[in-house]
Design an enzyme around this catalytic site. Structure first.
Site, PDB file in Angstrom:
ATOM      1  N   ASP A 174       0.871  -1.179   0.000  1.00  0.00           N
ATOM      2  CA  ASP A 174       0.000   0.000   0.000  1.00  0.00           C
ATOM      3  C   ASP A 174       0.908   1.229   0.000  1.00  0.00           C
ATOM      4  O   ASP A 174       1.600   1.483   0.988  1.00  0.00           O
ATOM      5  CB  ASP A 174      -0.872   0.051   1.256  1.00  0.00           C
ATOM      6  CG  ASP A 174      -1.975  -0.990   1.282  1.00  0.00           C
ATOM      7  OD1 ASP A 174      -1.809  -2.042   0.648  1.00  0.00           O
ATOM      8  OD2 ASP A 174      -2.989  -0.754   1.969  1.00  0.00           O
ATOM      9  N   LYS A 180      -7.273   3.049  -2.787  1.00  0.00           N
ATOM     10  CA  LYS A 180      -7.582   3.023  -1.356  1.00  0.00           C
ATOM     11  C   LYS A 180      -7.919   4.420  -0.860  1.00  0.00           C
ATOM     12  O   LYS A 180      -7.294   5.397  -1.255  1.00  0.00           O
ATOM     13  CB  LYS A 180      -6.383   2.438  -0.607  1.00  0.00           C
ATOM     14  CG  LYS A 180      -6.505   2.400   0.902  1.00  0.00           C
ATOM     15  CD  LYS A 180      -5.254   1.765   1.512  1.00  0.00           C
ATOM     16  CE  LYS A 180      -5.201   1.926   3.010  1.00  0.00           C
ATOM     17  NZ  LYS A 180      -3.965   1.364   3.591  1.00  0.00           N
ATOM     18  N   LYS A 196     -10.253  -0.323  -1.727  1.00  0.00           N
ATOM     19  CA  LYS A 196     -10.042  -0.615  -0.311  1.00  0.00           C
ATOM     20  C   LYS A 196     -10.471   0.600   0.501  1.00  0.00           C
ATOM     21  O   LYS A 196     -10.049   1.720   0.231  1.00  0.00           O
ATOM     22  CB  LYS A 196      -8.585  -0.949  -0.028  1.00  0.00           C
ATOM     23  CG  LYS A 196      -8.278  -1.145   1.463  1.00  0.00           C
ATOM     24  CD  LYS A 196      -6.820  -1.530   1.705  1.00  0.00           C
ATOM     25  CE  LYS A 196      -6.478  -1.555   3.183  1.00  0.00           C
ATOM     26  NZ  LYS A 196      -5.067  -1.947   3.440  1.00  0.00           N
TER      27      LYS A 196
END
Length: 230
Positions: free
Chosen positions: A97, A161, A190
């Protein structure tokens, strides 16, 4: 996705079990990994420095290590982020990430955003590792969220995300819907940041999220078990 379509095991496997604190000992990460194995969470989400330790705890299990790159500000250079990505992968990360450079987004330097994303994705693909870009939506206009999602769709990252969880606020269902409206089924979304109960987690899933980042995964799963048993 309706909550009635999910088993608790399926819900658990959508969760990145998170500890991104900078001041806890290895015992806390050992506990995090034990909980992830017990509940069947998808990953443990941690800072890069703890990658090797957590990988040692999770080796030969289905649970992956999800390492945060450029975290939490995204203000390291492209070259640094690419190096950090490879270093984390070599130490055992199965997912990455990374935080996008919002200064360059605000500057409308979209070529930089593309090159940064492409460099990290290229490294992740080299090692067959899942890639996620963190937008940090609390600092973005809707137009900027859409632009980031369009670039992500163009470049072909695995996940977009919502948040680091360290910004002014975390995930919002309306932002998940907006992100999903751009990428459709071609990319996954996400939701992370401030997701502390089962109702919020399910709202994010209903809005289009297929992964939840939270440090409250056990509470969410246990409450979901109670809901579905009634």
């Amino acid at each position: 996705m309706s909550d009635k379509k999910l088993t608790w095991q399926q819900l658990a496997n959508m969760i990145d079990h998170t500890n991104l604190k900078q001041y806890v000992p290895n015992e806390a990460f050992e506990k995090l990994c034990d909980e992830a194995k017990q509940y069947g969470f998808k990953t443990v989400a941690i800072n890069c420095a703890t990658t090797e330790f957590c990988y040692g705890q999770l080796k030969d299990t289905p649970v992956l290590v999800d390492s945060a790159v450029g975290f939490p500000l995204g203000q390291s250079t492209l070259e640094t982020k690419v190096f950090e990505t490879e270093d984390a992968i070599r130490k055992g990360a199965g997912e990455i990430d990374y935080v996008a450079n919002l200064v360059e987004l605000k500057n409308k330097n979209y070529d930089y955003i593309r090159r940064e994303m492409d460099g990290i994705i290229e490294m992740c693909r080299k090692y067959q590792v899942t890639s996620k870009v963190i937008f940090e939506n609390c600092y973005l206009t809707e137009d900027e969220i859409v632009k980031m999602a369009e670039i992500a769709l163009e470049i072909g990252i695995d996940f977009i995300k919502t948040s680091t969880g360290f910004g002014e606020y975390g995930a919002k269902a309306e932002h998940v819907r907006l992100m999903k409206s751009v990428v459709g089924d071609k990319l996954k979304v996400k939701a992370a940041g401030g997701i502390r109960d089962v109702q919020t987690a399910l709202a994010m899933i209903d809005a289009g999220a297929s992964r939840i980042g939270t440090s409250s995964g056990i509470r969410i799963v246990e409450d979901y078990k109670k809901m579905t048993e009634e």
